[in-house]
Design a protein around this motif. Structure first.
Motif, PDB file in Angstrom:
ATOM      1  N   TRP A  88      50.212  29.668  36.005  1.00 47.05           N
ATOM      2  CA  TRP A  88      49.012  29.823  35.221  1.00 47.05           C
ATOM      3  C   TRP A  88      47.802  29.725  36.195  1.00 47.05           C
ATOM      4  CZ3 TRP A  88      48.943  31.174  30.566  1.00 47.05           C
ATOM      5  CH2 TRP A  88      49.985  31.116  29.776  1.00 47.05           C
ATOM      6  N   ALA A  89      47.744  29.438  37.416  1.00 46.98           N
ATOM      7  CA  ALA A  89      46.608  29.407  38.041  1.00 46.98           C
ATOM      8  C   ALA A  89      46.237  30.900  38.427  1.00 46.98           C
ATOM      9  CB  ALA A  89      46.525  28.686  39.178  1.00 46.98           C
ATOM     10  N   GLN A  90      47.035  31.881  38.371  1.00 50.31           N
ATOM     11  CA  GLN A  90      46.932  33.166  38.760  1.00 50.31           C
ATOM     12  C   GLN A  90      46.201  33.825  37.413  1.00 50.31           C
ATOM     13  OE1 GLN A  90      50.983  34.704  40.057  1.00 50.31           O
ATOM     14  NE2 GLN A  90      50.292  34.307  42.126  1.00 50.31           N
ATOM     15  N   VAL A  91      46.398  33.274  36.247  1.00 51.15           N
ATOM     16  CA  VAL A  91      45.917  34.105  35.184  1.00 51.15           C
ATOM     17  C   VAL A  91      44.357  33.751  35.365  1.00 51.15           C
ATOM     18  CG1 VAL A  91      46.029  33.784  32.304  1.00 51.15           C
ATOM     19  CG2 VAL A  91      48.077  33.298  34.007  1.00 51.15           C
ATOM     20  N   ILE A  92      43.808  32.441  35.664  1.00 54.46           N
ATOM     21  CA  ILE A  92      42.482  32.209  35.424  1.00 54.46           C
ATOM     22  C   ILE A  92      41.789  32.754  36.848  1.00 54.46           C
ATOM     23  CG2 ILE A  92      40.970  30.575  35.067  1.00 54.46           C
ATOM     24  CD1 ILE A  92      43.099  30.710  32.954  1.00 54.46           C
ATOM     25  N   PRO A  93      40.886  33.463  36.628  1.00 59.20           N
ATOM     26  CA  PRO A  93      39.974  34.357  37.712  1.00 59.20           C
ATOM     27  C   PRO A  93      39.086  33.300  38.603  1.00 59.20           C
ATOM     28  CG  PRO A  93      38.766  34.672  35.789  1.00 59.20           C
ATOM     29  CD  PRO A  93      40.112  33.845  35.399  1.00 59.20           C
ATOM     30  N   ASN A  94      39.685  32.302  39.092  1.00 57.96           N
ATOM     31  CA  ASN A  94      38.817  31.552  40.139  1.00 57.96           C
ATOM     32  C   ASN A  94      38.665  32.379  41.434  1.00 57.96           C
ATOM     33  OD1 ASN A  94      39.492  29.255  38.382  1.00 57.96           O
ATOM     34  ND2 ASN A  94      38.825  27.970  39.738  1.00 57.96           N
ATOM     35  N   TYR A  95      39.591  33.238  41.798  1.00 57.42           N
ATOM     36  CA  TYR A  95      39.777  33.888  43.078  1.00 57.42           C
ATOM     37  C   TYR A  95      39.759  35.299  42.786  1.00 57.42           C
ATOM     38  CZ  TYR A  95      40.722  29.325  44.600  1.00 57.42           C
ATOM     39  OH  TYR A  95      40.527  28.167  44.885  1.00 57.42           O
ATOM     40  N   SER A  96      39.063  35.877  41.776  1.00 54.28           N
ATOM     41  CA  SER A  96      39.381  37.176  41.486  1.00 54.28           C
ATOM     42  C   SER A  96      38.203  37.954  42.267  1.00 54.28           C
ATOM     43  CB  SER A  96      38.894  37.484  39.792  1.00 54.28           C
ATOM     44  OG  SER A  96      39.904  36.960  39.280  1.00 54.28           O
ATOM     45  N   SER A  97      38.254  38.260  43.466  1.00 50.69           N
ATOM     46  CA  SER A  97      37.229  39.014  44.120  1.00 50.69           C
ATOM     47  C   SER A  97      38.339  40.163  45.095  1.00 50.69           C
ATOM     48  CB  SER A  97      36.480  38.545  45.104  1.00 50.69           C
ATOM     49  OG  SER A  97      37.395  37.719  46.206  1.00 50.69           O
ATOM     50  N   ARG A  98      37.902  41.311  45.463  1.00 50.42           N
ATOM     51  CA  ARG A  98      38.560  42.217  46.318  1.00 50.42           C
ATOM     52  C   ARG A  98      39.011  41.555  47.562  1.00 50.42           C
ATOM     53  NH1 ARG A  98      41.702  46.536  45.291  1.00 50.42           N
ATOM     54  NH2 ARG A  98      41.741  47.936  46.800  1.00 50.42           N
ATOM     55  N   THR A  99      38.196  40.861  48.155  1.00 51.36           N
ATOM     56  CA  THR A  99      38.535  40.347  49.365  1.00 51.36           C
ATOM     57  C   THR A  99      39.731  39.135  49.355  1.00 51.36           C
ATOM     58  OG1 THR A  99      36.195  40.153  50.013  1.00 51.36           O
ATOM     59  CG2 THR A  99      37.468  38.670  51.328  1.00 51.36           C
ATOM     60  N   GLU A 100      39.667  38.378  48.199  1.00 52.30           N
ATOM     61  CA  GLU A 100      40.702  37.429  47.977  1.00 52.30           C
ATOM     62  C   GLU A 100      41.951  38.228  47.657  1.00 52.30           C
ATOM     63  OE1 GLU A 100      42.367  33.658  48.168  1.00 52.30           O
ATOM     64  OE2 GLU A 100      40.565  34.562  48.876  1.00 52.30           O
ATOM     65  N   TYR A 101      41.785  39.243  46.880  1.00 47.93           N
ATOM     66  CA  TYR A 101      43.122  39.793  46.456  1.00 47.93           C
ATOM     67  C   TYR A 101      43.576  40.768  47.854  1.00 47.93           C
ATOM     68  CZ  TYR A 101      46.162  43.978  45.383  1.00 47.93           C
ATOM     69  OH  TYR A 101      47.107  44.779  45.251  1.00 47.93           O
ATOM     70  N   GLU A 102      42.748  41.161  48.679  1.00 48.87           N
ATOM     71  CA  GLU A 102      43.519  41.824  49.942  1.00 48.87           C
ATOM     72  C   GLU A 102      44.099  40.684  50.793  1.00 48.87           C
ATOM     73  OE1 GLU A 102      43.472  44.864  50.552  1.00 48.87           O
ATOM     74  OE2 GLU A 102      42.311  45.842  49.138  1.00 48.87           O
ATOM     75  N   LYS A 103      43.398  39.521  50.918  1.00 51.29           N
ATOM     76  CA  LYS A 103      44.150  38.458  51.552  1.00 51.29           C
ATOM     77  C   LYS A 103      45.281  37.873  51.070  1.00 51.29           C
ATOM     78  CE  LYS A 103      43.055  33.704  52.745  1.00 51.29           C
ATOM     79  NZ  LYS A 103      42.298  32.477  52.597  1.00 51.29           N
ATOM     80  N   LEU A 104      45.600  37.692  49.825  1.00 49.95           N
ATOM     81  CA  LEU A 104      46.723  37.308  49.289  1.00 49.95           C
ATOM     82  C   LEU A 104      47.793  38.362  49.289  1.00 49.95           C
ATOM     83  CD1 LEU A 104      45.390  35.227  46.526  1.00 49.95           C
ATOM     84  CD2 LEU A 104      46.223  34.371  48.612  1.00 49.95           C
ATOM     85  N   PHE A 105      47.369  39.557  48.997  1.00 49.36           N
ATOM     86  CA  PHE A 105      48.225  40.822  49.071  1.00 49.36           C
ATOM     87  C   PHE A 105      48.924  40.737  50.421  1.00 49.36           C
ATOM     88  CE2 PHE A 105      49.608  45.233  49.884  1.00 49.36           C
ATOM     89  CZ  PHE A 105      50.482  45.283  48.714  1.00 49.36           C
ATOM     90  N   ALA A 106      47.999  40.752  51.501  1.00 52.02           N
ATOM     91  CA  ALA A 106      48.603  40.709  53.082  1.00 52.02           C
ATOM     92  C   ALA A 106      49.541  39.856  53.302  1.00 52.02           C
ATOM     93  CB  ALA A 106      47.326  40.810  53.870  1.00 52.02           C
ATOM     94  N   VAL A 107      49.366  38.580  52.801  1.00 55.28           N
ATOM     95  CA  VAL A 107      50.294  37.402  53.053  1.00 55.28           C
ATOM     96  C   VAL A 107      51.541  37.419  52.243  1.00 55.28           C
ATOM     97  CG1 VAL A 107      48.626  36.150  54.328  1.00 55.28           C
ATOM     98  CG2 VAL A 107      49.138  35.675  51.649  1.00 55.28           C
ATOM     99  N   GLY A 108      51.453  38.439  51.326  1.00 51.43           N
ATOM    100  CA  GLY A 108      52.858  38.572  50.485  1.00 51.43           C
ATOM    101  C   GLY A 108      52.643  37.558  49.259  1.00 51.43           C
ATOM    102  N   VAL A 109      51.789  37.133  48.536  1.00 53.10           N
ATOM    103  CA  VAL A 109      51.824  36.060  47.372  1.00 53.10           C
ATOM    104  C   VAL A 109      51.169  36.725  46.203  1.00 53.10           C
ATOM    105  CG1 VAL A 109      52.047  34.172  48.971  1.00 53.10           C
ATOM    106  CG2 VAL A 109      49.984  34.869  48.328  1.00 53.10           C
ATOM    107  N   THR A 110      50.724  38.027  45.995  1.00 53.06           N
ATOM    108  CA  THR A 110      50.391  38.606  45.102  1.00 53.06           C
ATOM    109  C   THR A 110      50.810  40.054  44.897  1.00 53.06           C
ATOM    110  OG1 THR A 110      48.472  38.652  43.676  1.00 53.06           O
ATOM    111  CG2 THR A 110      47.844  39.131  45.496  1.00 53.06           C
ATOM    112  N   MET A 111      50.552  40.736  43.762  1.00 50.02           N
ATOM    113  CA  MET A 111      50.797  42.123  43.703  1.00 50.02           C
ATOM    114  C   MET A 111      49.584  42.798  43.103  1.00 50.02           C
ATOM    115  SD  MET A 111      54.357  42.964  44.226  1.00 50.02           S
ATOM    116  CE  MET A 111      54.061  44.576  43.675  1.00 50.02           C
TER     117      MET A 111
END
Length: 158
Positions: A135-158
């Protein structure tokens, strides 16, 4: 503030919402049995806690560890929104663009208990097709392009 605005404003942390646990009256995902080693359990907890500031991690860590033991996954039931998940009229979503509102509309429709297979576990269909991991991924506390790129790089988001 409307329920949709509150949902889109981020995780409620001050004060933390009560943990309602699993909802009665809706189907729930089968308990998973991942067979994690103690080190892997610690990794799962660290990954789950990354969404939260340090001052609440001490309270959340045992709760998340219990979810992992009981259900084989950390769903973060505490952060499951109290509002009814359904597709609201697209103009009600607090977004800068209609495309963003459309994405939110689609997600909310997929999480509607009348549509989702296991709504509280974010499973839309097929037993494993989750909209998000927790449920934390549903809520946009970290909804930024920078945070997305970081989480994508470490393999924890798509």
């Amino acid at each position: 503030m409307s329920s949709l605005q509150a949902l889109c404003s981020g995780l409620p942390l001050q004060p933390l919402p009560e943990n309602p646990g699993r909802w009665a009256g809706v189907p729930h995902a089968p308990v998973r049995t991942p067979g994690l080693s103690p080190a892997e359990e610690q990794l799962a907890l660290r990954n789950a806690l990354r969404y939260f500031p340090l001052d609440v991690q001490e309270l959340l860590a045992p709760e998340f560890a219990q979810e992992l033991r009981l259900y084989g996954h950390i769903y973060m039931y505490r952060f499951c929104p109290a509002m009814k998940m359904r597709a609201y009229p697209i103009g009600q979503y607090p977004c800068r663009t209609r495309a963003a509102a459309a994405i939110m509309h689609m997600i909310m429709n997929n999480l509607d208990p009348a549509v989702a297979q296991f709504p509280q576990e974010l499973v839309t269909y097929g037993g494993n097709g989750q909209v998000f991991s927790n449920w934390a991924q549903v809520i946009p506390n970290y909804s930024s392009r920078t945070e997305y790129e970081k989480l994508f790089a470490v393999g924890v988001t798509m």
